[in-house]
Scaffold this motif. Structure first.
Motif, PDB file in Angstrom:
ATOM      1  N   SER A  21      90.211 -29.397 -85.635  1.00  0.00           N
ATOM      2  CA  SER A  21      90.541 -28.497 -86.744  1.00  0.00           C
ATOM      3  C   SER A  21      91.593 -27.193 -86.539  1.00  0.00           C
ATOM      4  O   SER A  21      91.556 -26.651 -85.341  1.00  0.00           O
ATOM      5  N   TYR A  22      92.299 -26.844 -87.494  1.00  0.00           N
ATOM      6  CA  TYR A  22      93.163 -25.656 -87.258  1.00  0.00           C
ATOM      7  C   TYR A  22      92.393 -24.488 -87.267  1.00  0.00           C
ATOM      8  O   TYR A  22      91.382 -24.232 -88.155  1.00  0.00           O
ATOM      9  N   LYS A  23      93.051 -23.511 -86.439  1.00  0.00           N
ATOM     10  CA  LYS A  23      92.244 -22.153 -86.316  1.00  0.00           C
ATOM     11  C   LYS A  23      93.400 -21.079 -86.136  1.00  0.00           C
ATOM     12  O   LYS A  23      94.419 -21.253 -85.450  1.00  0.00           O
ATOM     13  N   GLY A  24      93.387 -19.767 -86.766  1.00  0.00           N
ATOM     14  CA  GLY A  24      94.205 -18.878 -86.641  1.00  0.00           C
ATOM     15  C   GLY A  24      93.663 -17.627 -86.331  1.00  0.00           C
ATOM     16  O   GLY A  24      92.435 -17.232 -86.958  1.00  0.00           O
ATOM     17  N   TYR A  25      94.277 -16.731 -85.576  1.00  0.00           N
ATOM     18  CA  TYR A  25      93.853 -15.302 -85.228  1.00  0.00           C
ATOM     19  C   TYR A  25      94.717 -14.388 -85.745  1.00  0.00           C
ATOM     20  O   TYR A  25      96.000 -14.554 -85.414  1.00  0.00           O
ATOM     21  N   THR A 133      81.818 -16.719 -93.041  1.00  0.00           N
ATOM     22  CA  THR A 133      81.609 -18.071 -93.545  1.00  0.00           C
ATOM     23  C   THR A 133      81.898 -19.082 -92.233  1.00  0.00           C
ATOM     24  O   THR A 133      82.120 -18.553 -91.232  1.00  0.00           O
ATOM     25  N   LYS A 134      81.840 -20.264 -92.611  1.00  0.00           N
ATOM     26  CA  LYS A 134      82.173 -21.226 -91.679  1.00  0.00           C
ATOM     27  C   LYS A 134      83.581 -21.212 -91.157  1.00  0.00           C
ATOM     28  O   LYS A 134      83.750 -21.241 -89.940  1.00  0.00           O
ATOM     29  N   LYS A 135      84.538 -20.661 -91.881  1.00  0.00           N
ATOM     30  CA  LYS A 135      86.051 -20.558 -91.170  1.00  0.00           C
ATOM     31  C   LYS A 135      86.556 -19.223 -91.036  1.00  0.00           C
ATOM     32  O   LYS A 135      87.501 -19.163 -90.847  1.00  0.00           O
ATOM     33  N   PHE A 136      85.794 -17.980 -91.639  1.00  0.00           N
ATOM     34  CA  PHE A 136      86.298 -16.799 -91.596  1.00  0.00           C
ATOM     35  C   PHE A 136      85.546 -15.712 -91.054  1.00  0.00           C
ATOM     36  O   PHE A 136      84.201 -15.636 -91.233  1.00  0.00           O
ATOM     37  N   GLY A 137      85.990 -15.001 -90.264  1.00  0.00           N
ATOM     38  CA  GLY A 137      85.227 -13.978 -89.645  1.00  0.00           C
ATOM     39  C   GLY A 137      85.889 -12.494 -89.135  1.00  0.00           C
ATOM     40  O   GLY A 137      87.267 -12.526 -89.121  1.00  0.00           O
ATOM     41  N   LEU A 138      85.199 -11.822 -88.443  1.00  0.00           N
ATOM     42  CA  LEU A 138      85.747 -10.683 -87.916  1.00  0.00           C
ATOM     43  C   LEU A 138      85.615 -10.599 -86.333  1.00  0.00           C
ATOM     44  O   LEU A 138      84.785 -10.964 -86.039  1.00  0.00           O
ATOM     45  N   ASP A 139      86.878 -10.261 -85.722  1.00  0.00           N
ATOM     46  CA  ASP A 139      86.520 -10.109 -84.016  1.00  0.00           C
ATOM     47  C   ASP A 139      86.942  -9.043 -83.592  1.00  0.00           C
ATOM     48  O   ASP A 139      87.858  -8.165 -83.943  1.00  0.00           O
ATOM     49  N   ILE A 165      90.798 -10.710 -87.619  1.00  0.00           N
ATOM     50  CA  ILE A 165      90.076 -11.691 -88.199  1.00  0.00           C
ATOM     51  C   ILE A 165      90.533 -13.178 -87.652  1.00  0.00           C
ATOM     52  O   ILE A 165      91.522 -13.241 -87.108  1.00  0.00           O
ATOM     53  N   HIS A 166      89.688 -14.237 -87.742  1.00  0.00           N
ATOM     54  CA  HIS A 166      89.854 -15.599 -87.673  1.00  0.00           C
ATOM     55  C   HIS A 166      89.907 -16.264 -89.054  1.00  0.00           C
ATOM     56  O   HIS A 166      88.974 -15.780 -89.722  1.00  0.00           O
TER      57      HIS A 166
END
Length: 167
Positions: A21-25, A133-139, A165-166
């Protein structure tokens, strides 16, 4: 033989596409830079990386980092540091709300402190992910970057606190 390998590669990609699956930061960072000349500079930067999550928690992608550094005692001189890189990152507890991560980056860029193109490494990136959420968060984390110029004779090391963020 080459056609056989190409067919097998495509078949593996198609069969594992459901797991990928796609992921971005997108991150911003602030910290300190120390060069070979022992100049101490403040640092502010942004970076973004995009790629795929191969298995749960393992991200592989590519990105761009841009930073500005200025000598602490003389804010008139501003230096540009930039890099294009490949990145690998692993979140240990991906399905939890709070998940520690480690990562590394390798690439090439430009270091205006040594005024040359450089080999870019980020041998250590570590921190914590807060999943909303499953797809969004803070790093939040720490990052150590090394720009190596002139066959290893000139280096700039930076240590920075990251916030991003991711998605």
């Amino acid at each position: 033989m080459k056609k056989l390998f190409a067919i097998l590669f495509v078949a593996c990609c198609i069969s594992s596409a459901s797991a990928v699956s796609y992921k971005g930061y997108v991150d911003t960072s602030t910290g300190l830079v120390v060069s070979t000349d022992e100049d101490l500079c403040s640092l502010w930067g942004v970076s973004t990386s995009h790629g795929i999550q191969i298995i749960d928690g393992l991200f592989v992608g590519a990105g761009l980092e841009l930073a500005l550094a200025s000598e602490i005692d003389d804010y008139e001189d501003v230096y540009f540091l930039g890099a294009m890189f490949s990145e690998a990152r692993y979140n240990f507890l991906r399905k939890k709300k709070v998940s520690p991560f480690v990562g590394l980056r390798l690439g090439a860029g430009y270091d205006a402190i040594c005024e040359d193109f450089a080999f870019y490494t980020c041998p250590l990136m570590a921190g914590c992910t807060f999943n909303f959420t499953k797809k969004f968060g803070l790093d939040v984390g720490l990052q150590w970057n090394v720009y190596t110029c002139d066959a290893g004779d000139d280096q700039s090391h930076s240590i920075a606190i990251k916030l991003g963020i991711h998605f």
